[in-house]
Write a protein that holds these residues in place. Structure first.
Motif, PDB file in Angstrom:
ATOM      1  N   MET A   1      41.449  28.318  51.938  1.00  0.00           N
ATOM      2  CA  MET A   1      41.147  30.061  52.066  1.00  0.00           C
ATOM      3  C   MET A   1      41.099  29.751  50.258  1.00  0.00           C
ATOM      4  O   MET A   1      41.772  28.793  49.906  1.00  0.00           O
ATOM      5  CB  MET A   1      42.657  30.620  51.830  1.00  0.00           C
ATOM      6  CG  MET A   1      42.303  31.776  51.303  1.00  0.00           C
ATOM      7  SD  MET A   1      43.689  32.670  52.042  1.00  0.00           S
ATOM      8  CE  MET A   1      43.201  33.598  52.826  1.00  0.00           C
ATOM      9  N   ARG A   2      39.719  30.659  49.751  1.00  0.00           N
ATOM     10  CA  ARG A   2      39.323  30.547  48.163  1.00  0.00           C
ATOM     11  C   ARG A   2      39.568  32.255  48.044  1.00  0.00           C
ATOM     12  O   ARG A   2      39.450  32.991  48.509  1.00  0.00           O
ATOM     13  CB  ARG A   2      38.204  30.347  48.710  1.00  0.00           C
ATOM     14  CG  ARG A   2      37.700  29.317  48.569  1.00  0.00           C
ATOM     15  CD  ARG A   2      35.869  28.711  48.857  1.00  0.00           C
ATOM     16  NE  ARG A   2      35.780  29.767  50.343  1.00  0.00           N
ATOM     17  CZ  ARG A   2      34.562  30.264  50.521  1.00  0.00           C
ATOM     18  NH1 ARG A   2      33.437  30.095  49.750  1.00  0.00           N
ATOM     19  NH2 ARG A   2      34.547  30.727  51.577  1.00  0.00           N
ATOM     20  N   ILE A   3      40.770  32.346  47.348  1.00  0.00           N
ATOM     21  CA  ILE A   3      40.752  33.728  46.178  1.00  0.00           C
ATOM     22  C   ILE A   3      40.749  33.738  45.295  1.00  0.00           C
ATOM     23  O   ILE A   3      40.870  33.389  44.728  1.00  0.00           O
ATOM     24  CB  ILE A   3      43.082  33.691  46.340  1.00  0.00           C
ATOM     25  CG1 ILE A   3      43.560  33.465  47.556  1.00  0.00           C
ATOM     26  CG2 ILE A   3      42.811  34.674  45.607  1.00  0.00           C
ATOM     27  CD1 ILE A   3      44.799  32.702  47.750  1.00  0.00           C
ATOM     28  N   ILE A   4      39.930  34.992  45.162  1.00  0.00           N
ATOM     29  CA  ILE A   4      39.010  35.128  43.957  1.00  0.00           C
ATOM     30  C   ILE A   4      39.711  36.091  43.369  1.00  0.00           C
ATOM     31  O   ILE A   4      40.127  37.582  43.997  1.00  0.00           O
ATOM     32  CB  ILE A   4      37.786  36.417  44.122  1.00  0.00           C
ATOM     33  CG1 ILE A   4      36.792  34.889  45.033  1.00  0.00           C
ATOM     34  CG2 ILE A   4      36.875  37.068  43.026  1.00  0.00           C
ATOM     35  CD1 ILE A   4      35.834  35.528  45.468  1.00  0.00           C
ATOM     36  N   LEU A   5      40.151  36.049  42.219  1.00  0.00           N
ATOM     37  CA  LEU A   5      41.190  36.930  41.756  1.00  0.00           C
ATOM     38  C   LEU A   5      40.989  37.631  39.936  1.00  0.00           C
ATOM     39  O   LEU A   5      39.829  36.492  39.077  1.00  0.00           O
ATOM     40  CB  LEU A   5      42.849  36.405  40.947  1.00  0.00           C
ATOM     41  CG  LEU A   5      43.539  36.872  40.614  1.00  0.00           C
ATOM     42  CD1 LEU A   5      44.132  38.441  40.797  1.00  0.00           C
ATOM     43  CD2 LEU A   5      44.785  35.819  39.609  1.00  0.00           C
ATOM     44  N   ASP A   6      40.329  38.402  39.712  1.00  0.00           N
ATOM     45  CA  ASP A   6      39.807  39.233  38.890  1.00  0.00           C
ATOM     46  C   ASP A   6      41.001  39.295  37.644  1.00  0.00           C
ATOM     47  O   ASP A   6      41.958  39.957  37.112  1.00  0.00           O
ATOM     48  CB  ASP A   6      40.068  41.363  38.773  1.00  0.00           C
ATOM     49  CG  ASP A   6      39.304  41.970  38.069  1.00  0.00           C
ATOM     50  OD1 ASP A   6      39.493  41.419  36.523  1.00  0.00           O
ATOM     51  OD2 ASP A   6      39.062  43.148  38.226  1.00  0.00           O
ATOM     52  N   ALA A   7      40.471  38.764  37.217  1.00  0.00           N
ATOM     53  CA  ALA A   7      41.496  37.704  35.905  1.00  0.00           C
ATOM     54  C   ALA A   7      41.816  38.922  34.755  1.00  0.00           C
ATOM     55  O   ALA A   7      42.162  39.324  34.042  1.00  0.00           O
ATOM     56  CB  ALA A   7      41.484  36.963  35.217  1.00  0.00           C
ATOM     57  N   MET A   8      40.524  39.814  34.667  1.00  0.00           N
ATOM     58  CA  MET A   8      40.949  40.736  33.799  1.00  0.00           C
ATOM     59  C   MET A   8      40.940  42.576  33.892  1.00  0.00           C
ATOM     60  O   MET A   8      41.165  43.157  33.380  1.00  0.00           O
ATOM     61  CB  MET A   8      39.178  41.065  32.712  1.00  0.00           C
ATOM     62  CG  MET A   8      38.460  39.853  32.854  1.00  0.00           C
ATOM     63  SD  MET A   8      39.236  38.673  31.715  1.00  0.00           S
ATOM     64  CE  MET A   8      38.907  39.223  30.635  1.00  0.00           C
ATOM     65  N   GLY A   9      41.312  42.121  35.024  1.00  0.00           N
ATOM     66  CA  GLY A   9      41.867  44.380  35.692  1.00  0.00           C
ATOM     67  C   GLY A   9      43.300  43.978  35.228  1.00  0.00           C
ATOM     68  O   GLY A   9      44.249  42.817  36.035  1.00  0.00           O
ATOM     69  N   GLY A  10      43.826  45.186  35.363  1.00  0.00           N
ATOM     70  CA  GLY A  10      45.517  45.601  34.932  1.00  0.00           C
ATOM     71  C   GLY A  10      45.895  45.570  34.089  1.00  0.00           C
ATOM     72  O   GLY A  10      45.328  45.150  32.351  1.00  0.00           O
TER      73      GLY A  10
END
Length: 126
Positions: A1-10
């Protein structure tokens, strides 16, 4: 599985997202791709852990993007005009099958607008 995470969001990005990804990498059998400003992500990892991201895990990756969608941005305009934002880049990676899931804690309106656009485009062309 490959998880794409928005590192700049939040609200606490990128710190909370980076720390969460690094904590998760030892608990999941997946590759985690942090999408965001590469220099910022690398500097934060070095600041928090004293290591390069590649030294923490070979399953942690960075995909550079140069822009961010801010909480005060108008959602549809942000999606339309900020093509190199971490959120838009992450969705495009998902669309291009470069990941299996996309996660963002960023601007909820922009996230829903982009989900809606992606859904209807995919439905129309099936």
């Amino acid at each position: 599985m490959r998880i794409i995470l928005d590192a700049m969001g939040g609200d606490n990005a990128p710190d909370a997202n980076i720390k969460g990804a690094i904590k998760a990498i030892s608990k999941v059998k997946a590759e985690i791709i942090l999408v965001g400003k590469e220099d910022v992500i690398r500097n934060k990892v070095k600041q928090f852990y004293g290591k390069e991201i590649e030294d923490i895990s070979d399953r942690l990756k960075i995909h550079n993007s140069t822009d961010t969608i801010e909480m005060e941005d108008q959602p549809t305009a942000a999606i339309k005009h900020k093509k190199d934002s971490s959120m838009v880049v992450g969705f495009n990676m998902l669309k291009q099958d470069k990941g299996d899931v996309f996660i963002s804690a960023g601007n909820s309106g922009a996230l829903l607008a982009r989900c809606n656009i992606t859904y209807w485009k995919n439905k129309r062309y099936r």
